[in-house]
Motif scaffolding. Structure first.
Motif, PDB file in Angstrom:
ATOM      1  N   UNK A 110     -12.302   5.372   5.999  1.00  0.00           N
ATOM      2  CA  UNK A 110     -11.613   5.664   4.608  1.00  0.00           C
ATOM      3  C   UNK A 110     -11.177   5.509   3.353  1.00  0.00           C
ATOM      4  N   UNK A 111     -10.482   5.990   2.473  1.00  0.00           N
ATOM      5  CA  UNK A 111     -10.749   5.277   0.519  1.00  0.00           C
ATOM      6  C   UNK A 111     -10.139   4.920   1.005  1.00  0.00           C
ATOM      7  N   UNK A 112     -10.214   2.804   0.169  1.00  0.00           N
ATOM      8  CA  UNK A 112      -8.912   2.877  -0.754  1.00  0.00           C
ATOM      9  C   UNK A 112      -9.335   2.433  -2.319  1.00  0.00           C
ATOM     10  N   UNK A 113      -7.849   3.111  -2.973  1.00  0.00           N
ATOM     11  CA  UNK A 113      -8.455   2.642  -4.129  1.00  0.00           C
ATOM     12  C   UNK A 113      -7.306   1.884  -4.929  1.00  0.00           C
ATOM     13  N   UNK A 114      -6.869   1.333  -5.792  1.00  0.00           N
ATOM     14  CA  UNK A 114      -5.636   1.244  -6.309  1.00  0.00           C
ATOM     15  C   UNK A 114      -4.749   0.516  -4.875  1.00  0.00           C
ATOM     16  N   UNK A 115      -4.847   0.208  -4.194  1.00  0.00           N
ATOM     17  CA  UNK A 115      -3.664  -0.135  -3.084  1.00  0.00           C
ATOM     18  C   UNK A 115      -2.760   0.925  -2.282  1.00  0.00           C
ATOM     19  N   UNK A 116      -4.181   2.044  -2.819  1.00  0.00           N
ATOM     20  CA  UNK A 116      -3.337   3.606  -2.035  1.00  0.00           C
ATOM     21  C   UNK A 116      -5.242   3.758  -1.076  1.00  0.00           C
ATOM     22  N   UNK A 117      -4.112   3.876   0.099  1.00  0.00           N
ATOM     23  CA  UNK A 117      -4.830   4.615   1.131  1.00  0.00           C
ATOM     24  C   UNK A 117      -5.491   5.991   1.484  1.00  0.00           C
ATOM     25  N   UNK A 152       0.056  14.203   0.252  1.00  0.00           N
ATOM     26  CA  UNK A 152       1.274  14.327  -0.017  1.00  0.00           C
ATOM     27  C   UNK A 152       0.499  12.811   0.219  1.00  0.00           C
ATOM     28  N   UNK A 153       1.624  11.864  -0.714  1.00  0.00           N
ATOM     29  CA  UNK A 153       1.890  10.231  -1.198  1.00  0.00           C
ATOM     30  C   UNK A 153       3.059   9.891  -0.832  1.00  0.00           C
ATOM     31  N   UNK A 154       2.962   8.981   0.107  1.00  0.00           N
ATOM     32  CA  UNK A 154       3.908   8.182   1.206  1.00  0.00           C
ATOM     33  C   UNK A 154       4.233   7.094   0.432  1.00  0.00           C
ATOM     34  N   UNK A 155       5.045   5.866   1.229  1.00  0.00           N
ATOM     35  CA  UNK A 155       5.249   4.791   1.682  1.00  0.00           C
ATOM     36  C   UNK A 155       6.254   4.486   2.377  1.00  0.00           C
ATOM     37  N   UNK A 156       6.784   3.565   2.408  1.00  0.00           N
ATOM     38  CA  UNK A 156       7.733   3.217   3.722  1.00  0.00           C
ATOM     39  C   UNK A 156       8.963   3.786   3.914  1.00  0.00           C
ATOM     40  N   UNK A 157       9.409   4.042   4.570  1.00  0.00           N
ATOM     41  CA  UNK A 157      10.718   4.992   5.056  1.00  0.00           C
ATOM     42  C   UNK A 157      10.507   6.657   4.020  1.00  0.00           C
ATOM     43  N   UNK A 182       1.423  -1.230   0.147  1.00  0.00           N
ATOM     44  CA  UNK A 182       0.185   0.195  -0.070  1.00  0.00           C
ATOM     45  C   UNK A 182       0.787   1.061   0.311  1.00  0.00           C
ATOM     46  N   UNK A 183       0.432   2.078  -0.626  1.00  0.00           N
ATOM     47  CA  UNK A 183       0.947   3.623  -0.506  1.00  0.00           C
ATOM     48  C   UNK A 183       0.068   4.648   0.727  1.00  0.00           C
ATOM     49  N   UNK A 184       0.335   5.876   0.906  1.00  0.00           N
ATOM     50  CA  UNK A 184      -0.790   6.052   1.195  1.00  0.00           C
ATOM     51  C   UNK A 184      -0.934   7.729   1.134  1.00  0.00           C
ATOM     52  N   UNK A 185      -2.171   8.082   0.643  1.00  0.00           N
ATOM     53  CA  UNK A 185      -2.470   9.906   0.372  1.00  0.00           C
ATOM     54  C   UNK A 185      -2.904  10.743   1.310  1.00  0.00           C
ATOM     55  N   UNK A 186      -2.224  11.150   2.172  1.00  0.00           N
ATOM     56  CA  UNK A 186      -3.151  12.047   2.611  1.00  0.00           C
ATOM     57  C   UNK A 186      -3.226  13.293   2.319  1.00  0.00           C
ATOM     58  N   UNK A 217       8.312  10.445  -0.680  1.00  0.00           N
ATOM     59  CA  UNK A 217       6.827  10.843  -0.632  1.00  0.00           C
ATOM     60  C   UNK A 217       7.202  11.574  -1.118  1.00  0.00           C
ATOM     61  N   UNK A 218       5.844  11.996  -2.082  1.00  0.00           N
ATOM     62  CA  UNK A 218       6.295  13.484  -3.147  1.00  0.00           C
ATOM     63  C   UNK A 218       4.532  14.008  -2.674  1.00  0.00           C
TER      64      UNK A 218
END
Length: 171
Positions: free
Chosen positions: A77-84, A108-113, A37-41, A158-159
């Motif tokens: 929380x919404x999840x779409x295409x493995x983006x939380x 912000x889209x972020x993942x691990x690290x 998963x990635x997370x979009x805040x 992150x981006x």
């Protein structure tokens, strides 16, 4: 058009996992229960737009359990295409986009690290009693820090994104 949608989220994730012919490091996903998963805040106003996206509503209605536990009715929380997609009320919003006529929020889209946490020394706990043991106090101290990592002078893990939104919350 810069408004959040299922297509926007899918494109953002595709960008995040690709290396663009080895010109940048992909954003490594977070692994939860064997899935990546990635997370979009995003701000509440941005999430409101996603929840009103017809493709998203159809997917939630058709793919989720029917009845009162469906996320459409629980403000989940919404999840779409493995983006939380997670909302946070402290995401900044601005009104000066597109020649001062377009309201937008950062995201912000972020993942691990995406964050680094380090401790300089172990925590120390001190307890004391004063006033003939009528006052009890505890002091906790630790040397630590949290920082957003960079690699070759670029953000790592992150981006930031800009997403157009309405002013539903009056923020």
């Amino acid at each position: 058009n810069g408004v959040i949608s299922t297509g926007f989220i899918s494109a953002l994730r595709t960008w995040a996992v690709s290396s663009n012919n080895n010109t940048r490091i992909p954003i490594r996903p977070i692994k939860v229960d064997g899935s990546n998963y990635h997370v979009l805040l995003v701000s509440p106003n941005v999430l409101h737009a996603l929840k009103n996206d017809s493709t998203f509503q159809t997917a939630q209605r058709e793919a989720q359990d029917r009845g009162k536990d469906n996320p459409l009715f629980k403000n989940a929380v919404a999840i779409w295409g493995n983006v939380v997609v997670h909302e946070h009320e402290n995401i900044p919003e601005y009104t000066d986009g597109g020649g001062a006529s377009v309201r937008y929020a950062t995201g912000i889209l972020f993942g691990a690290q995406a964050l680094i946490y380090a401790r300089g020394e172990p925590e120390k706990i001190v307890t004391e009693t004063d006033d003939y043991e009528n006052e009890y106090s505890v002091k906790w101290g630790v040397v630590m820090g949290v920082k957003k990592p960079t690699f070759n002078s670029a953000d790592y893990g992150s981006v930031g994104v800009y997403i157009a939104c309405a002013d539903i919350t009056g923020k």
